[in-house]
Design a protein around this motif. Structure first.
Motif, PDB file in Angstrom:
ATOM      1  N   UNK A 178       0.854  -1.180   0.000  1.00  0.00           N
ATOM      2  CA  UNK A 178       0.000   0.000   0.000  1.00  0.00           C
ATOM      3  C   UNK A 178       0.898   1.241   0.000  1.00  0.00           C
ATOM      4  N   UNK A 179       0.486   2.320  -0.679  1.00  0.00           N
ATOM      5  CA  UNK A 179       1.333   3.521  -0.745  1.00  0.00           C
ATOM      6  C   UNK A 179       1.750   4.043   0.631  1.00  0.00           C
ATOM      7  N   UNK A 180       0.837   3.981   1.594  1.00  0.00           N
ATOM      8  CA  UNK A 180       1.160   4.451   2.946  1.00  0.00           C
ATOM      9  C   UNK A 180       2.287   3.629   3.546  1.00  0.00           C
ATOM     10  N   UNK A 181       2.201   2.315   3.401  1.00  0.00           N
ATOM     11  CA  UNK A 181       3.227   1.433   3.949  1.00  0.00           C
ATOM     12  C   UNK A 181       4.560   1.647   3.233  1.00  0.00           C
ATOM     13  N   UNK A 182       4.519   1.746   1.905  1.00  0.00           N
ATOM     14  CA  UNK A 182       5.747   1.898   1.120  1.00  0.00           C
ATOM     15  C   UNK A 182       6.458   3.204   1.473  1.00  0.00           C
ATOM     16  N   UNK A 183       5.696   4.286   1.616  1.00  0.00           N
ATOM     17  CA  UNK A 183       6.297   5.576   1.976  1.00  0.00           C
ATOM     18  C   UNK A 183       6.944   5.513   3.352  1.00  0.00           C
ATOM     19  N   UNK A 184       6.218   4.964   4.306  1.00  0.00           N
ATOM     20  CA  UNK A 184       6.701   4.857   5.689  1.00  0.00           C
ATOM     21  C   UNK A 184       7.980   4.020   5.742  1.00  0.00           C
ATOM     22  N   UNK A 185       7.979   2.862   5.091  1.00  0.00           N
ATOM     23  CA  UNK A 185       9.123   1.969   5.134  1.00  0.00           C
ATOM     24  C   UNK A 185      10.325   2.557   4.402  1.00  0.00           C
ATOM     25  N   UNK A 186      10.113   3.239   3.300  1.00  0.00           N
ATOM     26  CA  UNK A 186      11.230   3.813   2.546  1.00  0.00           C
ATOM     27  C   UNK A 186      12.005   4.805   3.397  1.00  0.00           C
ATOM     28  N   UNK A 187      11.301   5.619   4.178  1.00  0.00           N
ATOM     29  CA  UNK A 187      11.971   6.597   5.041  1.00  0.00           C
ATOM     30  C   UNK A 187      12.746   5.903   6.156  1.00  0.00           C
ATOM     31  N   UNK A 188      12.174   4.860   6.732  1.00  0.00           N
ATOM     32  CA  UNK A 188      12.853   4.137   7.801  1.00  0.00           C
ATOM     33  C   UNK A 188      14.084   3.400   7.279  1.00  0.00           C
ATOM     34  N   UNK A 189      13.949   2.809   6.118  1.00  0.00           N
ATOM     35  CA  UNK A 189      15.029   2.013   5.526  1.00  0.00           C
ATOM     36  C   UNK A 189      16.246   2.873   5.197  1.00  0.00           C
ATOM     37  N   UNK A 190      16.021   4.176   5.023  1.00  0.00           N
ATOM     38  CA  UNK A 190      17.116   5.078   4.673  1.00  0.00           C
ATOM     39  C   UNK A 190      17.882   5.580   5.897  1.00  0.00           C
ATOM     40  N   UNK A 191      17.435   5.241   7.100  1.00  0.00           N
ATOM     41  CA  UNK A 191      18.118   5.707   8.299  1.00  0.00           C
ATOM     42  C   UNK A 191      19.549   5.147   8.355  1.00  0.00           C
ATOM     43  N   UNK A 192      20.515   5.962   8.772  1.00  0.00           N
ATOM     44  CA  UNK A 192      21.907   5.485   8.827  1.00  0.00           C
ATOM     45  C   UNK A 192      22.083   4.225   9.663  1.00  0.00           C
ATOM     46  N   UNK A 193      21.399   4.120  10.796  1.00  0.00           N
ATOM     47  CA  UNK A 193      21.535   2.925  11.640  1.00  0.00           C
ATOM     48  C   UNK A 193      21.016   1.689  10.923  1.00  0.00           C
ATOM     49  N   UNK A 194      19.951   1.829  10.156  1.00  0.00           N
ATOM     50  CA  UNK A 194      19.410   0.701   9.394  1.00  0.00           C
ATOM     51  C   UNK A 194      20.404   0.292   8.310  1.00  0.00           C
ATOM     52  N   UNK A 195      21.015   1.267   7.670  1.00  0.00           N
ATOM     53  CA  UNK A 195      22.004   0.966   6.634  1.00  0.00           C
ATOM     54  C   UNK A 195      23.211   0.234   7.230  1.00  0.00           C
ATOM     55  N   UNK A 196      23.670   0.680   8.395  1.00  0.00           N
ATOM     56  CA  UNK A 196      24.797   0.006   9.044  1.00  0.00           C
ATOM     57  C   UNK A 196      24.430  -1.428   9.412  1.00  0.00           C
ATOM     58  N   UNK A 197      23.220  -1.590   9.972  1.00  0.00           N
ATOM     59  CA  UNK A 197      22.771  -2.927  10.372  1.00  0.00           C
ATOM     60  C   UNK A 197      22.724  -3.861   9.167  1.00  0.00           C
ATOM     61  N   UNK A 198      22.195  -3.374   8.056  1.00  0.00           N
ATOM     62  CA  UNK A 198      22.099  -4.202   6.850  1.00  0.00           C
ATOM     63  C   UNK A 198      23.489  -4.585   6.332  1.00  0.00           C
ATOM     64  N   UNK A 199      24.418  -3.651   6.414  1.00  0.00           N
ATOM     65  CA  UNK A 199      25.785  -3.955   5.965  1.00  0.00           C
ATOM     66  C   UNK A 199      26.431  -5.027   6.836  1.00  0.00           C
ATOM     67  N   UNK A 200      26.230  -4.920   8.153  1.00  0.00           N
ATOM     68  CA  UNK A 200      26.805  -5.895   9.067  1.00  0.00           C
ATOM     69  C   UNK A 200      26.216  -7.284   8.834  1.00  0.00           C
ATOM     70  N   UNK A 201      24.895  -7.352   8.698  1.00  0.00           N
ATOM     71  CA  UNK A 201      24.259  -8.650   8.458  1.00  0.00           C
ATOM     72  C   UNK A 201      24.563  -9.174   7.055  1.00  0.00           C
TER      73      UNK A 201
END
Length: 205
Positions: A178-201
């Motif tokens: 859903x557009x609401x979910x996609x917008x919300x998740x895209x902003x969260x996924x771009x957070x620096x801590x999320x990016x670091x976590x993804x790189x580590x995993x």
């Protein structure tokens, strides 16, 4: 005063990715122990930590916490300087707890049944605790609305956990994009801590 050690038990192909993100948001130092399915995850040393034989789990000093929502809530309170939970006596604690455990209960149960092809008869809808899959998604979509974050216009552990559930569900086709979910998740996924976590995993897979 000595800060107690923090150990994170995980596997990169597990819900441990949620906790990794949460740990990176806290900024606290931690050690990682990677466990394998069917072997070290079921061995006596780890079963002493989590008798369920599953990850993730954390040990913080003498305190052991399992279950993703509980770990997220615990870490937010253990490291208040990170600002990942509303103040203890704030009215925002209500919706904060509500959405953490809405995702741990109705949302996860609903999308799991959906993925398994489990159809709940209409007359038994009250028995499963979430009513229907569509009702769960509608309620969550209403909660997110046009907001950037779920609670009090501030990022919190609730966004880590709810966002992770939505992101995983959409990635694997279990939750509609859903557009609401996609917008919300895209902003969260771009957070620096999320990016670091993804790189580590990602480096472990």
């Amino acid at each position: 005063m000595t800060t107690p050690g923090l150990t994170f038990y995980t596997n990169p192909k597990s819900r441990g990715r949620i906790v990794r993100w949460m740990l990176e948001e806290t900024g606290a130092p931690y050690a990682t122990e990677v466990l394998e399915y069917g072997t070290s995850m079921k061995a006596a040393p780890y079963l002493a930590i989590n008798p369920m034989g599953k990850v993730p789990a954390i040990r913080h000093g003498d305190t052991v916490v399992t279950e993703c929502a509980a770990i997220c809530a615990y870490l937010a309170d253990a490291f208040p300087q990170a600002g990942l939970a509303p103040p203890a006596h704030s009215a925002a604690r209500g919706p904060y707890y509500r959405w953490l455990f809405f995702a741990a209960g109705p949302l996860e149960a609903a999308w799991t049944n959906q993925a398994l092809g489990v159809t709940v008869p209409e007359e038994r809808a009250a028995m499963v605790g979430y009513g229907s899959f569509e009702r769960v998604l509608d309620v969550l979509e209403g909660a997110i609305g046009a907001r950037e974050y779920l609670v009090d216009d501030r990022f919190s552990a609730a966004d880590v956990y709810v966002g992770s559930q939505l992101g995983f569900g959409m990635q694997f086709g279990m939750i509609d994009k859903r557009p609401t979910f996609a917008r919300y998740w895209a902003a969260l996924e771009a957070r620096p801590a999320k990016q670091r976590a993804d790189q580590l995993d990602g480096a472990m897979t």
